[in-house]
Scaffold this motif. Structure first.
Motif, PDB file in Angstrom:
ATOM      1  N   THR A  63      43.894  37.688  38.318  1.00 43.82           N
ATOM      2  CA  THR A  63      45.017  38.608  38.408  1.00 43.82           C
ATOM      3  C   THR A  63      45.723  38.655  37.052  1.00 43.82           C
ATOM      4  OG1 THR A  63      46.965  39.212  39.700  1.00 43.82           O
ATOM      5  CG2 THR A  63      46.620  36.848  39.327  1.00 43.82           C
ATOM      6  N   PHE A  64      46.944  39.151  37.053  1.00 45.01           N
ATOM      7  CA  PHE A  64      47.753  39.200  35.839  1.00 45.01           C
ATOM      8  C   PHE A  64      49.072  38.493  36.077  1.00 45.01           C
ATOM      9  CE2 PHE A  64      44.810  42.632  35.144  1.00 45.01           C
ATOM     10  CZ  PHE A  64      44.530  42.525  33.784  1.00 45.01           C
ATOM     11  N   GLU A  65      49.539  37.791  35.037  1.00 40.04           N
ATOM     12  CA  GLU A  65      50.822  37.110  35.062  1.00 40.04           C
ATOM     13  C   GLU A  65      51.803  37.851  34.163  1.00 40.04           C
ATOM     14  OE1 GLU A  65      52.680  32.682  34.187  1.00 40.04           O
ATOM     15  OE2 GLU A  65      50.830  33.264  33.178  1.00 40.04           O
ATOM     16  N   VAL A  66      53.036  38.007  34.624  1.00 41.53           N
ATOM     17  CA  VAL A  66      54.103  38.593  33.823  1.00 41.53           C
ATOM     18  C   VAL A  66      54.674  37.464  32.967  1.00 41.53           C
ATOM     19  CG1 VAL A  66      56.260  39.876  33.824  1.00 41.53           C
ATOM     20  CG2 VAL A  66      54.616  40.227  35.681  1.00 41.53           C
ATOM     21  N   ARG A  72      61.476  31.666  33.801  1.00 41.18           N
ATOM     22  CA  ARG A  72      60.493  31.817  34.887  1.00 41.18           C
ATOM     23  C   ARG A  72      59.072  31.748  34.342  1.00 41.18           C
ATOM     24  NH1 ARG A  72      62.557  35.643  38.839  1.00 41.18           N
ATOM     25  NH2 ARG A  72      60.590  35.382  39.935  1.00 41.18           N
ATOM     26  N   THR A  73      58.159  31.255  35.163  1.00 47.01           N
ATOM     27  CA  THR A  73      56.719  31.270  34.864  1.00 47.01           C
ATOM     28  C   THR A  73      55.972  31.598  36.152  1.00 47.01           C
ATOM     29  OG1 THR A  73      56.475  28.914  35.332  1.00 47.01           O
ATOM     30  CG2 THR A  73      56.911  29.520  33.032  1.00 47.01           C
ATOM     31  N   ALA A  74      54.689  31.810  36.028  1.00 50.66           N
ATOM     32  CA  ALA A  74      53.787  32.025  37.171  1.00 50.66           C
ATOM     33  C   ALA A  74      54.225  33.193  38.052  1.00 50.66           C
ATOM     34  CB  ALA A  74      53.647  30.743  38.002  1.00 50.66           C
ATOM     35  N   ILE A  75      54.680  34.285  37.444  1.00 52.04           N
ATOM     36  CA  ILE A  75      55.005  35.512  38.176  1.00 52.04           C
ATOM     37  C   ILE A  75      53.744  36.374  38.149  1.00 52.04           C
ATOM     38  CG2 ILE A  75      56.462  37.552  38.279  1.00 52.04           C
ATOM     39  CD1 ILE A  75      58.529  35.852  36.649  1.00 52.04           C
ATOM     40  N   LEU A  76      53.134  36.530  39.304  1.00 52.70           N
ATOM     41  CA  LEU A  76      51.832  37.182  39.392  1.00 52.70           C
ATOM     42  C   LEU A  76      51.904  38.500  40.147  1.00 52.70           C
ATOM     43  CD1 LEU A  76      49.714  34.091  40.512  1.00 52.70           C
ATOM     44  CD2 LEU A  76      50.103  34.898  38.166  1.00 52.70           C
ATOM     45  N   PHE A  77      50.936  39.372  39.889  1.00 61.46           N
ATOM     46  CA  PHE A  77      50.635  40.501  40.758  1.00 61.46           C
ATOM     47  C   PHE A  77      49.672  39.940  41.802  1.00 61.46           C
ATOM     48  CE2 PHE A  77      51.660  42.548  36.769  1.00 61.46           C
ATOM     49  CZ  PHE A  77      52.376  43.672  37.148  1.00 61.46           C
ATOM     50  N   HIS A  78      49.965  40.149  43.083  1.00 63.83           N
ATOM     51  CA  HIS A  78      49.033  39.690  44.108  1.00 63.83           C
ATOM     52  C   HIS A  78      49.224  40.460  45.401  1.00 63.83           C
ATOM     53  CE1 HIS A  78      51.899  37.035  46.324  1.00 63.83           C
ATOM     54  NE2 HIS A  78      52.339  36.649  45.138  1.00 63.83           N
ATOM     55  N   GLN A  79      48.385  40.147  46.383  1.00 64.14           N
ATOM     56  CA  GLN A  79      48.471  40.830  47.669  1.00 64.14           C
ATOM     57  C   GLN A  79      49.433  40.096  48.590  1.00 64.14           C
ATOM     58  OE1 GLN A  79      44.378  41.119  48.662  1.00 64.14           O
ATOM     59  NE2 GLN A  79      44.135  38.967  49.074  1.00 64.14           N
ATOM     60  N   GLY A  80      49.957  40.832  49.531  1.00 71.55           N
ATOM     61  CA  GLY A  80      50.904  40.332  50.512  1.00 71.55           C
ATOM     62  C   GLY A  80      51.609  41.531  51.108  1.00 71.55           C
ATOM     63  N   ASN A  81      52.404  41.298  52.142  1.00 71.68           N
ATOM     64  CA  ASN A  81      52.987  42.440  52.843  1.00 71.68           C
ATOM     65  C   ASN A  81      54.498  42.471  52.923  1.00 71.68           C
ATOM     66  OD1 ASN A  81      50.198  41.748  54.606  1.00 71.68           O
ATOM     67  ND2 ASN A  81      50.456  43.854  53.913  1.00 71.68           N
ATOM     68  N   ALA A 110      43.533  46.351  49.539  1.00 75.01           N
ATOM     69  CA  ALA A 110      42.895  47.508  48.896  1.00 75.01           C
ATOM     70  C   ALA A 110      43.654  47.920  47.638  1.00 75.01           C
ATOM     71  CB  ALA A 110      42.811  48.676  49.869  1.00 75.01           C
ATOM     72  N   ALA A 111      44.982  47.948  47.697  1.00 72.27           N
ATOM     73  CA  ALA A 111      45.782  48.344  46.537  1.00 72.27           C
ATOM     74  C   ALA A 111      45.616  47.347  45.395  1.00 72.27           C
ATOM     75  CB  ALA A 111      47.251  48.466  46.924  1.00 72.27           C
ATOM     76  N   PHE A 112      45.610  46.062  45.719  1.00 73.04           N
ATOM     77  CA  PHE A 112      45.448  45.024  44.705  1.00 73.04           C
ATOM     78  C   PHE A 112      44.074  45.139  44.042  1.00 73.04           C
ATOM     79  CE2 PHE A 112      44.349  40.494  43.728  1.00 73.04           C
ATOM     80  CZ  PHE A 112      45.226  40.339  42.666  1.00 73.04           C
ATOM     81  N   ARG A 113      43.041  45.312  44.847  1.00 69.21           N
ATOM     82  CA  ARG A 113      41.669  45.445  44.318  1.00 69.21           C
ATOM     83  C   ARG A 113      41.557  46.670  43.405  1.00 69.21           C
ATOM     84  NH1 ARG A 113      38.809  43.926  48.672  1.00 69.21           N
ATOM     85  NH2 ARG A 113      39.349  45.850  49.694  1.00 69.21           N
TER      86      ARG A 113
END
Length: 131
Positions: A63-66, A72-81, A110-113
């Motif tokens: 994935t990608f980290e901001v 702050r650290t470890a802020i990721l783009f990921h899946q979840g609802n 699907a959006a994350f992929r």
């Protein structure tokens, strides 16, 4: 280099909802935690411009980290609802909706992929969040 930005549409105790654009085109919807003073794990990040870099997360895979978010650290783009899935990160979804009683983003996997597919050749990109 890809240009990625989020336009935030709504901030409430239910979460921070927005739209992610990739090179100026709407790609997906987003959900971040509510605004809580940039506190680790429970707050959306401040509006601004950041660098994102590709990482391998033990939990979420590639994935990608901001990067460079103050304090702050470890802020990721990921899946979840829903907001409780964010852990201070940015969730991607295909549309807004409800999961039981909670508002959130749907079709997240699907959006994350699709986001990762569109960024497959990138190791880093500039990222802007606008209120």
């Amino acid at each position: 280099m890809k240009k990625v930005d989020i336009m935030r549409l709504e901030k409430s105790e239910e979460g921070t909802f927005g739209v992610l654009r990739l090179d100026g085109r709407v790609q997906c919807v987003t959900l971040e935690p509510p605004e809580r003073g940039n506190r680790v794990g429970v707050s959306c990040i401040p509006a601004g411009t950041y660098t994102c870099r590709r990482v391998d997360s033990p939990t979420f895979g590639r994935t990608f980290e901001v990067a460079d978010v103050p304090g702050r650290t470890a802020i990721l783009f990921h899946q979840g609802n829903v907001a409780s899935d964010t852990h201070g990160c940015i969730l991607l979804g295909s549309r807004f909706g409800r999961l039981g009683p909670e508002r959130g983003v749907l079709d997240s996997r699907a959006a994350f992929r699709e986001f990762l597919d569109h960024c497959s050749g990138e190791q880093t990109f500039q990222f802007e969040i606008a209120e």
